[in-house]
Design a protein around this motif. Sequence first.
Motif, PDB file in Angstrom:
ATOM      1  N   GLN A  65      -3.066   9.723  -4.859  1.00 42.68           N
ATOM      2  CA  GLN A  65      -3.503   9.019  -6.058  1.00 42.68           C
ATOM      3  C   GLN A  65      -4.389   7.817  -5.730  1.00 42.68           C
ATOM      4  N   ASN A  66      -4.725   7.682  -4.470  1.00 36.34           N
ATOM      5  CA  ASN A  66      -5.600   6.580  -4.036  1.00 36.34           C
ATOM      6  C   ASN A  66      -5.058   5.212  -4.443  1.00 36.34           C
ATOM      7  N   LYS A  67      -3.741   5.068  -4.339  1.00 32.06           N
ATOM      8  CA  LYS A  67      -3.111   3.786  -4.626  1.00 32.06           C
ATOM      9  C   LYS A  67      -2.506   3.229  -3.357  1.00 32.06           C
ATOM     10  N   LYS A  68      -2.614   1.947  -3.195  1.00 24.67           N
ATOM     11  CA  LYS A  68      -2.076   1.277  -2.014  1.00 24.67           C
ATOM     12  C   LYS A  68      -0.632   0.876  -2.264  1.00 24.67           C
ATOM     13  N   PRO A  69       0.293   1.245  -1.389  1.00 29.93           N
ATOM     14  CA  PRO A  69       1.694   0.839  -1.570  1.00 29.93           C
ATOM     15  C   PRO A  69       1.841  -0.680  -1.535  1.00 29.93           C
ATOM     16  N   LEU A  70       2.784  -1.174  -2.301  1.00 33.58           N
ATOM     17  CA  LEU A  70       3.059  -2.612  -2.296  1.00 33.58           C
ATOM     18  C   LEU A  70       3.724  -3.028  -0.991  1.00 33.58           C
ATOM     19  N   SER A  71       4.384  -2.087  -0.329  1.00 32.05           N
ATOM     20  CA  SER A  71       5.014  -2.344   0.965  1.00 32.05           C
ATOM     21  C   SER A  71       5.072  -1.015   1.721  1.00 32.05           C
TER      22      SER A  71
END
Length: 319
Positions: free
Chosen positions: A201-207
Amino acid sequence: MKKNWKIALQVLSLFCALFIFNACGDEELVDPGGNELTAQKRIDHTLNVDGKNREFIVFQPAGIQVSSPVPVVFMLHGTSGDGEKFYNISGWKEKAAKEKFYAVFPSSLAYCIIEDGVKSTTTKWNHFDLDSIACPGQKLYDDVKFFREMLKFLQTKYPIDPKRVYVSGFSNGGQFTFRLAVEASDVIAAVAPFGAIFTEQNKKPLSLIPIYHGFGNMDDRFFPLNNGQPLPMGAPLMNLGGMKLSTGTICNTFGLTYANTLKETANSAFWTFNTPTKGNTNVYYVHEFKDMTHEYPNGDNYPIAATELLWPFFSKYSK
């Protein structure tokens, strides 16, 4: 006569003592040091989020000091299921009773969906792709927000350690577990999706958190990765284009290279991806189970129970 009465009183006293001992042994509320302890119980909660009542079950084990924070494990059901089902079959309440942590079993909402051309109404977590199968005109509720609100609520009611929050999910619940690993990893220490595939989903994990990913080679949800056939066991699995894409995407998303090690037994294959790209220390495990179909293993439906594998994994990590 007096002697008989004395004997009767002694027997009665012994019986009472045994009764009190056993009663206290079941649900003792104070330990020898005077600390207040919890009693084992099931507690059902309803929480209103975005105008919608959301339900979840809490399993509280006996013997937790109310002043000492303990871990919590969330178990997320699959399509058509609910918290009640996995409260009964997942094995997490039994594991929580033994290891002394809280286990939580939320329920998703029901939606009209269209899958494989068939329309139905069923429970679904709002994973990354729910909008692609939902019937038009529905409001799709934010389950990440529900999870966060549920966690906040629980931390006001129970002695939960905010640094030791863990999530496991099955099938659609596993898909949503992957979403939480991206969008709620600031409050989650580790996750374990089973019977689910990660989609980019081309989202960067928060951690960058540890992941334990389990599935069976006879799980038909994975057959499209192998031209409609059961998955091969062991090394050939990672030669499949779809599997390599999925695992490679997870590695890329969570800051790991594709370098891995494989350990095989007669009934499973276990890959470890733990080479960081950003100085991180997380890990991604892939566990393939021989002859396991689309199920969350509990020791009855499959010889291995997920809880016996996942609790040792979870308990190694904290925020």
